[in-house]
Scaffold this motif. Structure first.
Motif, PDB file in Angstrom:
ATOM      1  N   GLU A 191      -9.693  -2.141 -11.330  1.00 60.93           N
ATOM      2  CA  GLU A 191     -10.440  -3.302 -10.871  1.00 60.93           C
ATOM      3  C   GLU A 191     -11.312  -3.773 -12.017  1.00 60.93           C
ATOM      4  OE1 GLU A 191     -12.533  -2.307  -7.296  1.00 60.93           O
ATOM      5  OE2 GLU A 191     -10.714  -1.663  -6.277  1.00 60.93           O
ATOM      6  N   ARG A 245       1.283   6.551  -7.062  1.00 63.23           N
ATOM      7  CA  ARG A 245       0.214   7.483  -7.422  1.00 63.23           C
ATOM      8  C   ARG A 245       0.699   8.931  -7.337  1.00 63.23           C
ATOM      9  NH1 ARG A 245      -3.514   6.881  -3.250  1.00 63.23           N
ATOM     10  NH2 ARG A 245      -2.571   8.750  -2.387  1.00 63.23           N
ATOM     11  N   TYR A 294      -4.829   5.329 -12.192  1.00 63.52           N
ATOM     12  CA  TYR A 294      -6.143   4.845 -11.793  1.00 63.52           C
ATOM     13  C   TYR A 294      -6.052   3.496 -11.105  1.00 63.52           C
ATOM     14  CZ  TYR A 294      -7.929   8.417 -14.962  1.00 63.52           C
ATOM     15  OH  TYR A 294      -8.209   9.610 -15.578  1.00 63.52           O
ATOM     16  N   LYS A 295      -6.837   3.326 -10.045  1.00 63.25           N
ATOM     17  CA  LYS A 295      -6.965   2.014  -9.419  1.00 63.25           C
ATOM     18  C   LYS A 295      -7.722   1.156 -10.425  1.00 63.25           C
ATOM     19  CE  LYS A 295      -6.819  -0.848  -5.916  1.00 63.25           C
ATOM     20  NZ  LYS A 295      -5.538  -1.450  -5.560  1.00 63.25           N
ATOM     21  N   ARG A 314       0.823  -1.205   0.000  1.00 61.25           N
ATOM     22  CA  ARG A 314       0.000   0.000   0.000  1.00 61.25           C
ATOM     23  C   ARG A 314       0.864   1.263   0.000  1.00 61.25           C
ATOM     24  NH1 ARG A 314      -4.060   0.258   4.759  1.00 61.25           N
ATOM     25  NH2 ARG A 314      -2.189   0.773   5.927  1.00 61.25           N
ATOM     26  N   ASP A 367      -2.775  -3.815 -10.462  1.00 58.48           N
ATOM     27  CA  ASP A 367      -3.370  -2.885  -9.501  1.00 58.48           C
ATOM     28  C   ASP A 367      -3.703  -1.516 -10.077  1.00 58.48           C
ATOM     29  OD1 ASP A 367      -3.083  -4.596  -7.140  1.00 58.48           O
ATOM     30  OD2 ASP A 367      -0.932  -4.289  -7.427  1.00 58.48           O
ATOM     31  N   ARG A 368      -2.850  -1.007 -10.936  1.00 56.51           N
ATOM     32  CA  ARG A 368      -3.005   0.364 -11.427  1.00 56.51           C
ATOM     33  C   ARG A 368      -2.914   0.438 -12.945  1.00 56.51           C
ATOM     34  NH1 ARG A 368      -4.575   4.654  -7.935  1.00 56.51           N
ATOM     35  NH2 ARG A 368      -4.399   3.722  -5.886  1.00 56.51           N
ATOM     36  N   GLU A 392       2.152   1.741  -3.459  1.00 56.11           N
ATOM     37  CA  GLU A 392       1.056   2.179  -4.329  1.00 56.11           C
ATOM     38  C   GLU A 392       0.787   3.679  -4.155  1.00 56.11           C
ATOM     39  OE1 GLU A 392      -3.270   0.547  -5.810  1.00 56.11           O
ATOM     40  OE2 GLU A 392      -2.465  -0.199  -3.920  1.00 56.11           O
ATOM     41  N   THR A 393       0.771   4.148  -2.935  1.00 54.73           N
ATOM     42  CA  THR A 393       0.583   5.579  -2.674  1.00 54.73           C
ATOM     43  C   THR A 393       1.728   6.388  -3.271  1.00 54.73           C
ATOM     44  OG1 THR A 393      -0.649   5.117  -0.653  1.00 54.73           O
ATOM     45  CG2 THR A 393       0.337   7.311  -0.846  1.00 54.73           C
TER      46      THR A 393
END
Length: 94
Positions: free
Chosen positions: A25, A11, A22-23, A4, A34-35, A7-8
């Motif tokens: 999903e 971003r 963008y996340k 996490r 993930d992105r 990931e932050t």
């Protein structure tokens, strides 16, 4: 360091370089990266983030191979240094 946190960091670094992270999903499609990272001038990357030293699971590898087979760029990043290298490689927004 946790996934996490990386990931932050990704971003934030992408945003500072003029892009979007963008996340990603996709219901019904487990194992997708993930992105979805997008920079101007049609520069698009799928990014799978992992905790340091962790490797993608077999389903994630299959999904990344499927995406790559369409000519898309897929990356696996497991550190802040990896994020920095990615940003240097893809360059600042043009």
């Amino acid at each position: 360091m946790r996934e996490r946190d990386i990931e932050t960091y990704l971003r934030d670094k992408v945003r500072k370089a003029g892009g979007k992270a963008y996340k990603f999903e996709s219901p019904g499609n487990d194992g997708v990266p993930d992105r979805l990272v997008i920079f101007p001038v049609n520069r698009i990357y799928f990014v799978e983030l992992k905790a340091p030293g962790k490797k993608p699971r077999p389903l994630q590898i299959k999904q990344m191979n499927d995406i790559s087979s369409f000519g898309c760029s897929v990356r696996v990043i497991d550190s802040k240094e990896g994020v920095d290298d990615f940003i240097k490689e893809v360059g600042e927004a043009k």
